[in-house]
Design a protein around this motif. Sequence first.
Motif, PDB file in Angstrom:
ATOM      1  N   LEU A 499      68.752   7.606  44.636  1.00 27.06           N
ATOM      2  CA  LEU A 499      69.786   6.596  44.755  1.00 27.06           C
ATOM      3  C   LEU A 499      69.190   5.192  44.853  1.00 27.06           C
ATOM      4  O   LEU A 499      69.697   4.242  44.241  1.00 27.06           O
ATOM      5  CB  LEU A 499      70.665   6.880  45.971  1.00 27.06           C
ATOM      6  CG  LEU A 499      71.497   8.170  45.924  1.00 27.06           C
ATOM      7  CD1 LEU A 499      72.378   8.259  47.164  1.00 27.06           C
ATOM      8  CD2 LEU A 499      72.341   8.247  44.668  1.00 27.06           C
ATOM      9  N   SER A 500      68.119   5.046  45.603  1.00 28.55           N
ATOM     10  CA  SER A 500      67.496   3.735  45.765  1.00 28.55           C
ATOM     11  C   SER A 500      66.963   3.207  44.442  1.00 28.55           C
ATOM     12  O   SER A 500      66.963   1.993  44.200  1.00 28.55           O
ATOM     13  CB  SER A 500      66.351   3.820  46.784  1.00 28.55           C
ATOM     14  OG  SER A 500      66.828   4.227  48.038  1.00 28.55           O
ATOM     15  N   THR A 501      66.497   4.106  43.586  1.00 27.87           N
ATOM     16  CA  THR A 501      65.929   3.706  42.305  1.00 27.87           C
ATOM     17  C   THR A 501      67.003   3.351  41.296  1.00 27.87           C
ATOM     18  O   THR A 501      66.871   2.373  40.543  1.00 27.87           O
ATOM     19  CB  THR A 501      65.052   4.838  41.742  1.00 27.87           C
ATOM     20  OG1 THR A 501      64.067   5.184  42.708  1.00 27.87           O
ATOM     21  CG2 THR A 501      64.376   4.401  40.447  1.00 27.87           C
ATOM     22  N   GLU A 502      68.109   4.112  41.289  1.00 32.40           N
ATOM     23  CA  GLU A 502      69.106   3.987  40.228  1.00 32.40           C
ATOM     24  C   GLU A 502      70.349   3.186  40.634  1.00 32.40           C
ATOM     25  O   GLU A 502      70.992   2.579  39.774  1.00 32.40           O
ATOM     26  CB  GLU A 502      69.555   5.389  39.784  1.00 32.40           C
ATOM     27  CG  GLU A 502      68.436   6.283  39.286  1.00 32.40           C
ATOM     28  CD  GLU A 502      68.014   5.952  37.868  1.00 32.40           C
ATOM     29  OE1 GLU A 502      68.773   5.272  37.166  1.00 32.40           O
ATOM     30  OE2 GLU A 502      66.910   6.384  37.469  1.00 32.40           O
ATOM     31  N   PHE A 503      70.699   3.196  41.924  1.00 32.49           N
ATOM     32  CA  PHE A 503      72.005   2.678  42.324  1.00 32.49           C
ATOM     33  C   PHE A 503      71.922   1.800  43.573  1.00 32.49           C
ATOM     34  O   PHE A 503      71.002   1.919  44.370  1.00 32.49           O
ATOM     35  CB  PHE A 503      72.963   3.839  42.647  1.00 32.49           C
ATOM     36  CG  PHE A 503      73.258   4.757  41.506  1.00 32.49           C
ATOM     37  CD1 PHE A 503      74.281   4.467  40.600  1.00 32.49           C
ATOM     38  CD2 PHE A 503      72.531   5.937  41.331  1.00 32.49           C
ATOM     39  CE1 PHE A 503      74.560   5.333  39.551  1.00 32.49           C
ATOM     40  CE2 PHE A 503      72.810   6.804  40.292  1.00 32.49           C
ATOM     41  CZ  PHE A 503      73.831   6.502  39.389  1.00 32.49           C
ATOM     42  N   ASN A 504      72.932   0.942  43.746  1.00 31.41           N
ATOM     43  CA  ASN A 504      73.269   0.381  45.046  1.00 31.41           C
ATOM     44  C   ASN A 504      74.313   1.302  45.670  1.00 31.41           C
ATOM     45  O   ASN A 504      75.303   1.650  45.023  1.00 31.41           O
ATOM     46  CB  ASN A 504      73.852  -1.036  44.891  1.00 31.41           C
ATOM     47  CG  ASN A 504      72.826  -2.008  44.360  1.00 31.41           C
ATOM     48  OD1 ASN A 504      71.673  -1.999  44.776  1.00 31.41           O
ATOM     49  ND2 ASN A 504      73.244  -2.861  43.417  1.00 31.41           N
ATOM     50  N   TYR A 505      74.109   1.692  46.921  1.00 30.60           N
ATOM     51  CA  TYR A 505      74.978   2.722  47.492  1.00 30.60           C
ATOM     52  C   TYR A 505      75.616   2.295  48.814  1.00 30.60           C
ATOM     53  O   TYR A 505      76.062   3.131  49.606  1.00 30.60           O
ATOM     54  CB  TYR A 505      74.201   4.026  47.689  1.00 30.60           C
ATOM     55  CG  TYR A 505      72.913   3.910  48.479  1.00 30.60           C
ATOM     56  CD1 TYR A 505      72.928   3.962  49.872  1.00 30.60           C
ATOM     57  CD2 TYR A 505      71.697   3.760  47.829  1.00 30.60           C
ATOM     58  CE1 TYR A 505      71.759   3.872  50.590  1.00 30.60           C
ATOM     59  CE2 TYR A 505      70.513   3.668  48.534  1.00 30.60           C
ATOM     60  CZ  TYR A 505      70.545   3.720  49.929  1.00 30.60           C
ATOM     61  OH  TYR A 505      69.370   3.627  50.631  1.00 30.60           O
ATOM     62  N   GLU A 506      75.711   0.993  49.025  1.00 30.10           N
ATOM     63  CA  GLU A 506      76.270   0.520  50.283  1.00 30.10           C
ATOM     64  C   GLU A 506      77.706   0.991  50.504  1.00 30.10           C
ATOM     65  O   GLU A 506      78.135   1.243  51.638  1.00 30.10           O
ATOM     66  CB  GLU A 506      76.230  -1.018  50.331  1.00 30.10           C
ATOM     67  CG  GLU A 506      74.849  -1.600  50.535  1.00 30.10           C
ATOM     68  CD  GLU A 506      74.023  -1.609  49.254  1.00 30.10           C
ATOM     69  OE1 GLU A 506      74.605  -1.272  48.185  1.00 30.10           O
ATOM     70  OE2 GLU A 506      72.825  -1.916  49.310  1.00 30.10           O
ATOM     71  N   ASN A 507      78.474   1.112  49.437  1.00 31.22           N
ATOM     72  CA  ASN A 507      79.885   1.487  49.561  1.00 31.22           C
ATOM     73  C   ASN A 507      80.144   2.936  49.135  1.00 31.22           C
ATOM     74  O   ASN A 507      81.295   3.330  48.921  1.00 31.22           O
ATOM     75  CB  ASN A 507      80.747   0.554  48.705  1.00 31.22           C
ATOM     76  CG  ASN A 507      80.657  -0.881  49.157  1.00 31.22           C
ATOM     77  OD1 ASN A 507      80.725  -1.177  50.356  1.00 31.22           O
ATOM     78  ND2 ASN A 507      80.473  -1.789  48.203  1.00 31.22           N
ATOM     79  N   ALA A 508      79.092   3.724  49.031  1.00 31.51           N
ATOM     80  CA  ALA A 508      79.228   5.084  48.515  1.00 31.51           C
ATOM     81  C   ALA A 508      79.842   6.031  49.547  1.00 31.51           C
ATOM     82  O   ALA A 508      79.740   5.829  50.756  1.00 31.51           O
ATOM     83  CB  ALA A 508      77.869   5.609  48.077  1.00 31.51           C
ATOM     84  N   THR A 509      80.458   7.092  49.021  1.00 29.21           N
ATOM     85  CA  THR A 509      80.964   8.184  49.847  1.00 29.21           C
ATOM     86  C   THR A 509      80.337   9.489  49.381  1.00 29.21           C
ATOM     87  O   THR A 509      79.820   9.574  48.258  1.00 29.21           O
ATOM     88  CB  THR A 509      82.499   8.310  49.740  1.00 29.21           C
ATOM     89  OG1 THR A 509      82.852   8.604  48.376  1.00 29.21           O
ATOM     90  CG2 THR A 509      83.188   7.028  50.181  1.00 29.21           C
ATOM     91  N   TRP A 510      80.370  10.500  50.253  1.00 33.64           N
ATOM     92  CA  TRP A 510      79.858  11.797  49.836  1.00 33.64           C
ATOM     93  C   TRP A 510      80.689  12.923  50.440  1.00 33.64           C
ATOM     94  O   TRP A 510      81.311  12.771  51.479  1.00 33.64           O
ATOM     95  CB  TRP A 510      78.374  11.964  50.154  1.00 33.64           C
ATOM     96  CG  TRP A 510      77.965  11.998  51.611  1.00 33.64           C
ATOM     97  CD1 TRP A 510      78.718  11.673  52.699  1.00 33.64           C
ATOM     98  CD2 TRP A 510      76.696  12.400  52.107  1.00 33.64           C
ATOM     99  NE1 TRP A 510      77.997  11.829  53.847  1.00 33.64           N
ATOM    100  CE2 TRP A 510      76.743  12.281  53.520  1.00 33.64           C
ATOM    101  CE3 TRP A 510      75.519  12.842  51.529  1.00 33.64           C
ATOM    102  CZ2 TRP A 510      75.661  12.589  54.331  1.00 33.64           C
ATOM    103  CZ3 TRP A 510      74.437  13.147  52.343  1.00 33.64           C
ATOM    104  CH2 TRP A 510      74.519  13.013  53.718  1.00 33.64           C
TER     105      TRP A 510
END
Length: 558
Positions: A499-510
């Motif tokens: 995730l750190s390499t491909e995306f910004n995930y501050e607003n992500a859910t799982w």
Amino acid sequence: MNKIFSILVMALIFVQTSFAQINVYEKPRSNTLVKTVQWEVNDLLFKTRKNVKSPHKKSVFAIVKGRDGEQKIPLFYNGNKEWVFRYSSSTIGTKSYVLESEVKELNGRRGKFVISENKKKERHGGIVKNEDDKRHFYYEDGSHYFNLAFECDWLFALDYGQKEISKTKHLLNLINQNGFNQIVMNVYAYDPDLDWVEDEQLKKNPQHDYGEREDIFPFLGSNSNPDYSDLNYDFFKHFDKVIAAMHDKEIVSHLMIYVWNKRVAWPKAGSDADNMYYDYIIKRYQAFPNMIWDVSKEAANKIAIEQNENIVEHIEERIDRTRNLDSFNRLVSVHDFGFCKNHKDQVDFISTQDWKLSLHESMLKVYNLFPDKPVFNIEHGGYEESPYNVFPGGFSNAEECLRRNYECLFAGVYTTYYWQAASWNAIIHNPFEQPEGVKKPRFDYFKNMRKLFNTVNFENFKPVSKYNPRSYTLSNTKEGVVMQYFPKEVHSDDIKRMLSTEFNYENATWHWFNTITGEFTKEEKLVFKHKYGFWDWRPWRNEADAILIIKNLEYKKN
């Protein structure tokens, strides 16, 4: 005014237009106006007063013209001096037709179709290629076709000789209700002495064994005593009902026209009888939107080569023959990876049979080898166990068979399910009505699979393998979604690094999905409790394979 008849019974009776039927118009007069609906199948029956010598060699076509162009559609002979113009349309509007025929009584007959929009949500049209997304299957209406197939080679035999096809419809209902939308099937197969396992329990239940019915044969005579002088029209009238019932359920027929690795008494390849049969299949079934052509099951294996000289050249000629005769341009492939690999420009999608233990890795290689074709693993070695040990193959445990299907999907390729009491000569059409103690199939696992993929757009995902050595990963950069498949024995992987390499995930859910029960956990904000994402924790560990779904990611564009 013409009457509309149903083919649900052998005797034609008056009915209103319905998805469960082919609409049949008897003796249409000149300039007859046929009102129909987009993707609905219509039969116009033309009778000649005189018998026609060698009817299958006669050139009889309908030239259909409309705003969207022209089609040259072959009519087929149906016995008893009857010729059938079978027609469906993917577009709406008014279209005219005129017959061009070597049979004088038919030449010049004309009429019109008025095609209205199909507003039923179940209807999407035929399966087509998409120039903007060459890796995936699409419907004619532009929506993605998530190909999830069910093999049933002997489906043609299930209700043969019966007025109603109640067993067939019961099985189709089960197939449809559990998420499958394609049947890999033969026009005809025959195998009295199975080349794999002779199951003693099946011998005690002959009602489930369809492998050697001598009363079923596409030509005259029987498989043991064939007469290639003509076709068996009753065989094809029954087959019409099977394909029509599948169309009613929006189930695609992946139709394998030959099967050379069984004991079918085919006429000599390229002979007049062979050409009559092959051309007839294309003529009779091309108007069905739920049709995909496959020249032959296991087309170029050792047995096929022994039976046919110049087998590769023969298959090449069959493909050309199909495309020349099919005015609807249905997709064409060959059930043989070697042929598809060496003739990728001749087939519309890549068919493969891959049983490898490292299935996911193997499928990734095939996926990457064909960036401009859908890849379909028709046979992955997983043959779920049943009351009959028909063909155990490489894997028979239901959970392992399910896992192999997911391994295909998470490599970006389409897949097929096999149950040993439905895929080949043994068919239990009503497995859940069998007595207590009889082993039941786990169709529900695939209903859950369909449930999952109804929540995401498979066509927007690509497989990723470089970050996650203990999971199978699909990444959707277009919509900001990542899915990771974890076998039940696995408890951790380095999610954070990917995730750190491909995306910004501050607003992500799982949230998680249980592949066995179909259960979703509650969707929550993505919070890592460990530098690797999670460690020594995940739901259903050692109980069920699970899929982690991460949403609302922002792709870091390069």
